[in-house]
Design an enzyme around this catalytic site. Structure first.
Site, PDB file in Angstrom:
ATOM      1  N   ASP A 121      50.330  47.800  42.273  1.00 17.73           N
ATOM      2  CA  ASP A 121      49.206  48.013  41.360  1.00 17.73           C
ATOM      3  C   ASP A 121      47.867  48.121  42.069  1.00 17.73           C
ATOM      4  OD1 ASP A 121      49.467  45.063  41.845  1.00 17.73           O
ATOM      5  OD2 ASP A 121      47.664  45.019  40.584  1.00 17.73           O
TER       6      ASP A 121
ATOM      7  N   ASP B 146      47.917  44.414  46.641  1.00 15.05           N
ATOM      8  CA  ASP B 146      49.018  43.496  46.891  1.00 15.05           C
ATOM      9  C   ASP B 146      50.336  44.262  46.922  1.00 15.05           C
ATOM     10  OD1 ASP B 146      49.477  44.151  44.235  1.00 15.05           O
ATOM     11  OD2 ASP B 146      48.651  42.281  43.460  1.00 15.05           O
TER      12      ASP B 146
ATOM     13  N   TYR C 257      48.046  39.600  35.115  1.00 14.45           N
ATOM     14  CA  TYR C 257      47.976  40.587  34.028  1.00 14.45           C
ATOM     15  C   TYR C 257      48.376  39.954  32.711  1.00 14.45           C
ATOM     16  CZ  TYR C 257      47.072  44.093  37.540  1.00 14.45           C
ATOM     17  OH  TYR C 257      46.482  44.815  38.552  1.00 14.45           O
TER      18      TYR C 257
ATOM     19  N   GLU D 289      38.624  45.855  46.036  1.00 16.58           N
ATOM     20  CA  GLU D 289      40.044  46.174  45.834  1.00 16.58           C
ATOM     21  C   GLU D 289      40.209  47.417  44.970  1.00 16.58           C
ATOM     22  OE1 GLU D 289      44.253  43.872  44.970  1.00 16.58           O
ATOM     23  OE2 GLU D 289      42.427  43.050  44.093  1.00 16.58           O
TER      24      GLU D 289
END
Length: 505
Positions: free
Chosen positions: A76, A79, A227, A483
């Protein structure tokens, strides 16, 4: 006097030309790179035509211990976990981008289609076991404790699934939306694959609706806080039904939408989100992202209403209210803008708000232009013309590409000045070609803490963005800002495709 006036006019003209030069961007180049980013996020066995060559095969045994093939899909963000909820949302928005703006993509269209298929092939696997939907692969806590290349992962690749006994309607319904939307994309080119996607979308939607519940309860210890679903699952059910209606035109899905929309609009979970993040009492109609689908629902369904379906008027009204919540000059604006003009909403990774809301502005402007009524949208005494909606959306895109106080692009590899130290494991660690030996969990920490630029450029990655004062530290330690995520890039693909073909809009 005349000479002074002439000099003044020449100076004004030069300033205007300079401003135009600064604001002028190569949207085609940015489009190519925004799609290329997804190749850098691939998990699984990489294909021979892989263009991001510093990435190699990874996570080739996902699901094996449970006897199911879960190889593939996308990581995603920075990571190495595969989260189905944001992956499915990314897939839905990539599909919507192709449906609306595929004609503007030119030679990049096949790559956009590939980016969708890489996800849908995985989502088909994640929904292949009857009565189960795989919501995640990888232990997020072990993964986030380490700083490892995906090719070296030695943390647990545990699969987590929702089921009849332990439901997860939001993740299941978002997958249904992704499969339905992508089935429309592939129908002209591969009718067999399209039919398979649509059949699975129907099945997964029925599963999500029949066994209702949030995956916060069933998988909370693993999906939260990464999430968590804060807005409930009712919006995903309507979102999934809307895409299934678009794909099938079946009365069942239209009736489902109209019979259940009140559960979305009156959902106390949304009020909790709005209050928790100190929104400006904007209401659920102003929310859109991987978790909350309200504005997307209203914009998507508004097109059916503009085609003459009176039952959709409430969706048009709510879509109008969404527009008025975003336009800077609107008396009911509920988002903020930095001094340099970047749209801001509370919560992390702010650039996702800039791209998703701008995408909706652009789509709705096109719907308004295509409408037979040619009605004018009013925000109080302010007229919100389709061209104004496009102008605001383009302003956000231009800011991302470099028209900002720092004069830097927030897309890696675009322009002369862009983030060098993004929060991304694969990008920040030496490639397999340069360092073929495994880099274990703790051995990666020095690379994480280093102030050196990342050795591998993740071309096309858009980071979380600057702070509210238009400042950017370019530090991989500040993950909120540095990120990249798939759901930042997905709506940007559609935006860039349109402005590539309509640079003067």
């Amino acid at each position: 006097m005349a000479l002074v006036l002439m000099k003044f006019l020449v100076m004004v003209l030069m300033l205007k030309l300079l401003a135009m030069a600064v604001a002028s961007h190569d949207y085609g180049d940015a489009l190519t790179k925004s799609i290329l980013f997804f190749e850098g996020q691939r998990s699984g066995k990489l294909p021979p035509n892989q263009r991001v060559t510093w990435r190699k095969d990874s996570a080739l045994y996902d699901g094996l211990e449970f006897g199911v093939d879960l190889v593939g899909g996308y990581y995603d963000a920075g990571d190495n976990v595969k989260f189905s909820f944001p992956m499915a949302f990314t897939t839905t928005i990539l599909s919507w981008s192709v449906l609306e703006f595929g004609k503007d993509m030119g030679s990049d269209l096949p790559y956009a289609m590939d980016s969708i298929r890489w996800a849908t092939d995985y989502l088909l696997k994640a929904t292949s076991v009857p009565g189960f939907v795989f919501a995640q692969v990888g232990d997020p806590y072990a993964d986030h404790f380490c700083w490892e290349r995906p090719e070296d992962m030695d943390t647990p690749r545990t699969p987590y699934a929702v089921s009849k006994q332990f439901p997860g309607s939001e993740v299941s319904a978002e997958i249904a939306a992704a499969l339905a939307a992508s089935s429309i994309v592939f129908k002209p080119l591969d009718r067999g694959y399209s039919a398979r996607l649509l059949k699975r979308a129907r099945m997964v939607f029925e599963f999500a609706d029949t066994y209702r519940g949030s995956y916060n309860q069933s998988l909370g210890p693993w999906v939260c806080p990464f999430y968590c679903s804060y807005s409930g699952y009712e919006d995903e059910l309507i979102w999934g039904a809307a895409w299934l209606f678009k794909a099938t035109k079946a009365t069942f899905y239209w009736n489902y939408i109209t019979n259940n929309i009140n559960k979305v609009e009156n959902n106390p979970a949304v009020d909790y989100v709005i209050n928790a993040f100190q929104h400006y009492a904007a209401g659920s109609f102003a929310e859109f992202g991987w978790d909350t689908k309200h504005a997307g629902i209203n914009v998507l369904i508004s097109k059916f209403g503009m085609s003459g379906n009176d039952a959709s008027n409430m969706f048009i009204n709510n879509a109008d209210k969404f527009i008025c919540s975003v336009l800077p000059e609107s008396p009911s604006v509920s988002v903020s803008y930095s001094p340099g003009g970047l749209l801001f909403k509370p919560g992390g990774s702010n650039m996702q708000h800039s791209t998703t809301l701008s995408f909706l502005l652009l789509v709705y402007s096109n719907y308004l232009n295509q409408s037979n009524s040619k009605r004018l949208l009013h925000c109080g005494n302010v007229v919100a013309s389709p061209s104004r909606l496009r102008q605001v959306a383009k302003g956000q895109v231009d800011y991302i590409l470099g028209s900002n106080p720092l004069g830097m692009s927030y897309m890696v590899g675009y322009g002369n000045k862009f983030p060098q130290r993004i929060h991304h494991r694969g990008s920040s660690l030496p490639s397999m070609a340069k360092h073929p030996e495994p880099i274990a969990c703790a051995k990666g920490k020095p690379y994480f803490q280093s102030n050196n630029p990342n050795p591998n450029l993740l071309i096309g990655a858009v980071v979380g963005g600057p702070d509210f004062k238009d400042s950017y530290a370019d530090s991989r330690l500040d993950f909120v800002y540095s990120e990249p995520t798939t759901y930042i890039n997905a709506p940007l693909v559609g935006l860039l495709a349109y402005f590539k073909s309509h640079p003067n809009s």
